[in-house]
Design an enzyme around this catalytic site. Sequence first.
Site, PDB file in Angstrom:
ATOM      1  N   GLN A  82       0.826  -1.210   0.000  1.00 36.08           N
ATOM      2  CA  GLN A  82       0.000   0.000   0.000  1.00 36.08           C
ATOM      3  C   GLN A  82       0.862   1.262   0.000  1.00 36.08           C
ATOM      4  O   GLN A  82       0.540   2.256  -0.660  1.00 36.08           O
ATOM      5  CB  GLN A  82      -0.898   0.008   1.236  1.00 36.08           C
ATOM      6  CG  GLN A  82      -1.942  -1.088   1.241  1.00 36.08           C
ATOM      7  CD  GLN A  82      -2.668  -1.135   2.568  1.00 36.08           C
ATOM      8  OE1 GLN A  82      -3.607  -0.391   2.803  1.00 36.08           O
ATOM      9  NE2 GLN A  82      -2.227  -2.002   3.456  1.00 36.08           N
ATOM     10  N   TYR A 114      -5.185   2.312  -4.721  1.00 35.78           N
ATOM     11  CA  TYR A 114      -4.197   3.365  -4.950  1.00 35.78           C
ATOM     12  C   TYR A 114      -3.657   3.349  -6.377  1.00 35.78           C
ATOM     13  O   TYR A 114      -2.803   4.166  -6.726  1.00 35.78           O
ATOM     14  CB  TYR A 114      -3.037   3.222  -3.966  1.00 35.78           C
ATOM     15  CG  TYR A 114      -3.400   3.524  -2.529  1.00 35.78           C
ATOM     16  CD1 TYR A 114      -4.098   4.682  -2.190  1.00 35.78           C
ATOM     17  CD2 TYR A 114      -3.044   2.659  -1.503  1.00 35.78           C
ATOM     18  CE1 TYR A 114      -4.435   4.958  -0.868  1.00 35.78           C
ATOM     19  CE2 TYR A 114      -3.368   2.930  -0.178  1.00 35.78           C
ATOM     20  CZ  TYR A 114      -4.062   4.080   0.136  1.00 35.78           C
ATOM     21  OH  TYR A 114      -4.394   4.347   1.440  1.00 35.78           O
ATOM     22  N   ASP A 171      13.857   6.033  28.228  1.00 33.92           N
ATOM     23  CA  ASP A 171      14.676   4.975  28.831  1.00 33.92           C
ATOM     24  C   ASP A 171      14.639   3.706  27.984  1.00 33.92           C
ATOM     25  O   ASP A 171      15.631   2.975  27.905  1.00 33.92           O
ATOM     26  CB  ASP A 171      14.167   4.654  30.243  1.00 33.92           C
ATOM     27  CG  ASP A 171      14.286   5.841  31.180  1.00 33.92           C
ATOM     28  OD1 ASP A 171      15.383   6.420  31.267  1.00 33.92           O
ATOM     29  OD2 ASP A 171      13.264   6.204  31.803  1.00 33.92           O
ATOM     30  N   GLY A 180      13.158  -5.854   9.779  1.00 32.41           N
ATOM     31  CA  GLY A 180      14.100  -5.026  10.509  1.00 32.41           C
ATOM     32  C   GLY A 180      14.249  -3.605  10.010  1.00 32.41           C
ATOM     33  O   GLY A 180      15.052  -2.844  10.564  1.00 32.41           O
ATOM     34  N   GLY A 181      13.490  -3.196   8.999  1.00 33.46           N
ATOM     35  CA  GLY A 181      13.607  -1.833   8.498  1.00 33.46           C
ATOM     36  C   GLY A 181      13.189  -0.790   9.509  1.00 33.46           C
ATOM     37  O   GLY A 181      13.910   0.192   9.746  1.00 33.46           O
ATOM     38  N   GLU A 203       9.176  -9.383  18.188  1.00 36.10           N
ATOM     39  CA  GLU A 203       8.729 -10.246  17.089  1.00 36.10           C
ATOM     40  C   GLU A 203       7.624 -11.182  17.556  1.00 36.10           C
ATOM     41  O   GLU A 203       7.481 -11.431  18.763  1.00 36.10           O
ATOM     42  CB  GLU A 203       9.885 -11.122  16.599  1.00 36.10           C
ATOM     43  CG  GLU A 203      11.021 -10.398  15.937  1.00 36.10           C
ATOM     44  CD  GLU A 203      12.092 -11.372  15.483  1.00 36.10           C
ATOM     45  OE1 GLU A 203      12.361 -11.433  14.271  1.00 36.10           O
ATOM     46  OE2 GLU A 203      12.650 -12.078  16.342  1.00 36.10           O
ATOM     47  N   SER A 303       2.851   0.161  14.935  1.00 41.98           N
ATOM     48  CA  SER A 303       3.352   0.295  13.564  1.00 41.98           C
ATOM     49  C   SER A 303       2.279   0.330  12.481  1.00 41.98           C
ATOM     50  O   SER A 303       2.535   0.816  11.375  1.00 41.98           O
ATOM     51  CB  SER A 303       4.353  -0.821  13.261  1.00 41.98           C
ATOM     52  OG  SER A 303       3.757  -2.093  13.428  1.00 41.98           O
TER      53      SER A 303
END
Length: 324
Positions: A82, A114, A171, A180-181, A203, A303
């Site tokens: 997307q 899109y 902290d 991992g990006g 994860e 995220s």
Amino acid sequence: MEVSYEDVAAAHARVRAVAHRTPVLRSATVDALTGASVFFKAENLQRMGAFKFRGAYNALSQLTSAQRKKGVVAFSSGNHAQAVALSGRLLGIPATIVMPTDAPQVKLVATRGYGAEVVSYDASNEDRQKIAEKLAAERGLTVIPPFNHPHILAGQGTAAKELIEETGPLDILLVPCGGGGLLSGCALAARHLSPDCRVIGVEPAEGDDGLRSFRSGRIESIPLPKTIADGARTTALGTLTFALIRANVDDFLTVTDAELLRWMFFLWERMKIVVEPTGTLAAAALLENKLDAKGKRVGVVLSGGNVDLAWAARVMAPGLLRKD
């Protein structure tokens, strides 16, 4: 290619005019449950519903005029799809997306909405990257990978840059991890803006290739994980993301699908925000008390929020939100 905080800052200069500066949310209930001061970076409220827009727009905006004219190809189960599709529409760049046949319907529909061309594949026996590379060779397209690319991860790091600029030093910073990006980009930002902050990747328990790699010191591959966290159904970290994670990340945690569901619906019910399973990874680790956060200032990256509501309705059950 080396990537530094300066690349994150440069990415922010490119994306901030088009990306949402997503809010940092607080919850008295969460603070009471954890004993911490918790700051949620709500990337579920980002354009197209996830942090992925940051990296995709940063990468596409740096293509040459010749590359823009021919177009791009990406491979993704949904959010990167997307993000590339929307960024392509905004920048006038044709986008082709390789997506698995079992991709969440809501993400598939949005990607086509899109304006992208979707090429389907069977994730159980086909290699999405090879399909994308074949299309690139045949059509002259530029491949935009989902995480192992300097422009992608620098763009993702702008989420943590905004978070720490707004909250001040942290902290602990908890970040979901698939390829991992997001984690490597956010770790770069945290190391520069809040040097004493412990950065922790989270994860799904069934997709713990990052944790294994972090502990062994080499990239570990696993079979395609079976997890509801479809955005983290990766088999290995990238070479670039792994190097940055080794240099800048302090630890890894995992959460089960049952834990993801419990806390995903908790966020829906108590904070009134829609977060997808992958987007709940970091929050679930905190709320399951998988680390000692008492008295700490904790940043949590939510995220994404692209949930198939029909799926969510099917998995809801009485008592799901209760730990007993």
